[in-house]
Design a protein around this motif. Structure first.
Motif, short mmCIF file in Angstrom:
data_model
loop_
_atom_site.label_atom_id
_atom_site.label_comp_id
_atom_site.label_asym_id
_atom_site.label_seq_id
_atom_site.Cartn_x
_atom_site.Cartn_y
_atom_site.Cartn_z
N THR A 95 -53.62 75.72 1.57
CA THR A 95 -52.47 74.95 2.06
C THR A 95 -51.51 74.69 0.91
OG1 THR A 95 -53.77 73.91 3.80
CG2 THR A 95 -51.75 72.79 3.15
N GLN A 96 -50.21 74.80 1.19
CA GLN A 96 -49.22 74.78 0.14
C GLN A 96 -48.66 73.38 -0.19
OE1 GLN A 96 -46.12 77.68 1.03
NE2 GLN A 96 -47.59 78.89 2.18
N VAL A 97 -48.31 72.60 0.84
CA VAL A 97 -47.57 71.35 0.62
C VAL A 97 -48.37 70.11 1.00
CG1 VAL A 97 -45.54 70.01 1.36
CG2 VAL A 97 -45.31 72.45 0.83
N ALA A 98 -49.00 70.10 2.18
CA ALA A 98 -49.68 68.88 2.65
C ALA A 98 -50.94 69.23 3.43
CB ALA A 98 -48.74 68.05 3.51
N ALA A 99 -52.08 68.79 2.92
CA ALA A 99 -53.35 68.85 3.64
C ALA A 99 -53.55 67.48 4.27
CB ALA A 99 -54.50 69.19 2.70
N ILE A 100 -53.42 67.42 5.59
CA ILE A 100 -53.32 66.14 6.30
C ILE A 100 -54.66 65.81 6.94
CG2 ILE A 100 -52.12 64.93 8.16
CD1 ILE A 100 -49.80 67.04 7.64
N GLY B 57 -50.37 71.59 -6.47
CA GLY B 57 -49.27 70.72 -6.06
C GLY B 57 -49.37 70.23 -4.63
N CYS B 58 -50.27 70.79 -3.86
CA CYS B 58 -50.46 70.34 -2.48
C CYS B 58 -50.93 68.89 -2.47
CB CYS B 58 -51.48 71.22 -1.77
SG CYS B 58 -51.87 70.71 -0.09
N ARG B 59 -50.34 68.07 -1.60
CA ARG B 59 -50.70 66.65 -1.50
C ARG B 59 -51.69 66.40 -0.36
NH1 ARG B 59 -45.52 63.41 -0.40
NH2 ARG B 59 -46.97 61.65 -0.62
N ALA B 60 -52.56 65.42 -0.53
CA ALA B 60 -53.43 64.93 0.54
C ALA B 60 -52.70 63.79 1.24
CB ALA B 60 -54.76 64.45 -0.02
N ILE B 61 -52.42 63.96 2.53
CA ILE B 61 -51.66 62.98 3.31
C ILE B 61 -52.53 62.49 4.46
CG2 ILE B 61 -49.61 62.58 4.72
CD1 ILE B 61 -48.97 63.09 1.79
#
Length: 510
Positions: free
Chosen positions: A239-244, A264-268
């Motif tokens: 996952t590139q931007v947000a692993a939700i 750089g992927c964020r955990a949201i």
């Protein structure tokens, strides 16, 4: 293909413009997914063989179409799915399988034993979407035991409200390969992925991904719950931007922690409670964003009021909306589009659908509740319930569901042909609740099983006799429908029809 190894050849097949010509490909299954995959591969120049156990009129029509456009061979009938077929006397170099085909199926098991790569249509779509002169869409991918279709629909609605060219694809019904072959291309794909589809994916790298929830389901297909959980967790890989993740489902947090994401992927997180920093959640009836704003430590951005989404917004629907908001905000959709998209979304029939209200009795159709986890969400939404339940259990356990909701059950009316595990749980954890086996009571005089519509009508009639003011008659079967109906939609329609007929009779008698 030269003398290079098959693995090297497949590794290079990462675009439409790669060298697919004469690649020997076996497509298993000639349903919507299989037809789309075969049609795509034929256009790419591959040598395609298709097999399916059903030799019926629909499949013969599809086979004729594929032969016209250049299929190498289409083999229909049980005799063609018992072992791995050869293509021009050689083994296939690649297998593209439909999601319903179990990995233990003899054809797939033999392919795996021969080290032949097995992909699903999603994996194929990811690779061929890269095409010279075509727009490459971003992917927002969604899985979970329940809520996938609602969430992917909400996601699509938000994206469209933002003025983007977007479409919901995958397990939702539209083949993903049809979308990636669109001549104009899409900005974004909202991709619903089942555990079956995820099992056969290997390289997709979505912009944002989410596992909505996790509960026991399809354990027979995956060979156990661990296999099911492992398949779901694959959605977070790359996952590139947000692993939700669902902050109220710790297992999804663990999946994100274990995932190998892009730097750089964020955990949201999303939640139906007050959100912490880097989360989307609910405050005083409002969905708010503390993840995709500049000052997320001290403030929150208002997205939409729950009462703008619908008259009945149970907790799981609010969670789905929060997840859809997180996915689209990760793409960069403005708050106004989130509000507009969620307010304009129509969840459609069969999902906690209010069918009638008369004499202070509410009738609810949730035929989409095909497993205990989905039925738990429905039961949690009401206080006093006459529960219409039963069907194909898919090997799940009902103990926790009944233990949790025993006090709200007033009566249980069983449809379906095999409710042994549900009856056992009711006897152990809700012995005080009257249980009515409608299927048994409706059995034909000659001992044959009654049709589903007849059983549903009798269940509705008996529920009407038993219900009291303040009760909810809830048809949330916690089981699949294939024993008495062709689909959950047909089952839901039968319930709606039976309730409508009853209401008409009552009105005429008044």
């Amino acid at each position: 293909m030269g003398c290079r190894t098959v693995s090297v050849v497949l590794d290079e097949l990462t675009s439409w413009d790669a060298d697919w010509k004469n690649l020997r490909v076996l497509v298993t299954g000639l349903g919507v997914t299989g037809f789309s995959a075969a049609d795509t591969l034929i256009e790419l120049g591959a040598k395609v063989t298709v097999i399916d156990s059903k030799d019926d009129e629909l499949n013969r029509q599809r086979a004729d179409t594929l032969k016209i456009v250049g299929a190498h061979q289409v083999l229909l009938g049980e005799e063609h799915v018992s072992s791995l077929p050869l293509i021009d006397g050689q083994q296939p170099q690649l297998v593209i399988t439909s999601p319903g085909w179990n990995p233990r199926h003899p054809v797939l098991a033999q392919a795996a034993e021969a080290d032949i790569a097995i992909w699903g249509d999603v994996e194929l779509a990811w690779r061929v979407q890269n095409r010279a002169g075509r727009k490459v869409p971003q992917w927002l991918v969604i899985t979970g035991t329940n809520g996938k279709t609602t969430t992917v629909g909400m996601t699509e609605s938000i994206l469209l409200a933002a003025g983007l060219k977007a479409v919901a694809v995958g397990n939702v019904g539209t083949p993903i390969l049809d979308a990636v072959r669109d001549p104009e291309g899409y900005d974004v794909l909202a991709v619903e992925l089942s555990s079956f589809q995820l099992h056969y994916t290997h390289s997709i790298s979505p912009l944002a991904s989410v596992v909505l929830n996790l509960a026991e389901d399809h354990v027979d297909w995956h060979g156990g719950f661990d296999g099911y959980r492992e398949a779901k967790a694959r959605i977070y890989e790359r996952t590139q931007v947000a692993a939700i993740f669902n902050n109220q489902a710790p297992e999804t947090i663990k999946m994100v922690q274990d995932a190998d994401v892009i730097e750089g992927c964020r955990a949201i997180g999303f939640t139906t409670d007050t959100p912490g920093m880097s989360m989307i959640g609910i405050v005083e009836g409002l969905i708010v964003d503390r993840a995709f704003i500049e000052d997320r430590r001290n403030t929150a951005a208002e997205l939409v009021a729950l009462d703008e989404i619908g008259q009945i917004v149970p907790r799981h629907t609010a969670a789905n909306a929060a997840a859809a908001a997180a996915l689209t905000r990760a793409y960069g959709v403005p708050t106004e589009a989130v509000a507009k998209g969620l307010a304009g979304f129509d969840a459609g029939a069969h999902r906690i659908q209010a069918v009638a209200r008369r004499d202070e009795i509410l009738w609810i159709n949730d035929s989409k509740a095909t497993n205990p986890h989905a039925a738990d969400a429905s039961l949690s939404s009401f206080t006093k319930v006459l529960w219409i339940a039963g069907g194909v259990s898919k090997g799940v356990d009902y103990a926790e569901l009944i233990r949790k909701h025993a006090q709200r059950l007033q009566q249980v009316l069983l449809i379906g042909t095999d409710n042994s595990s549900l009856l056992q749980a009711l006897a152990e954890y809700a012995p005080q609740v009257p249980v009515h086996d409608i299927t048994r009571e409706a059995t034909n005089a000659d001992g044959t099983a009654p049709n589903g519509s007849r059983v549903m009508t009798q269940a509705v009639r008996q529920a009407a006799e038993l219900a009291q003011a303040g009760d909810t008659v809830l048809m949330a079967p916690a089981a699949a429908s294939m024993d008495q109906f062709t689909s959950y939609a047909q089952r839901g329609t039968a319930f709606i029809s039976a309730v409508s007929d009853l209401m008409d009779e009552i009105a005429q008698a008044d």
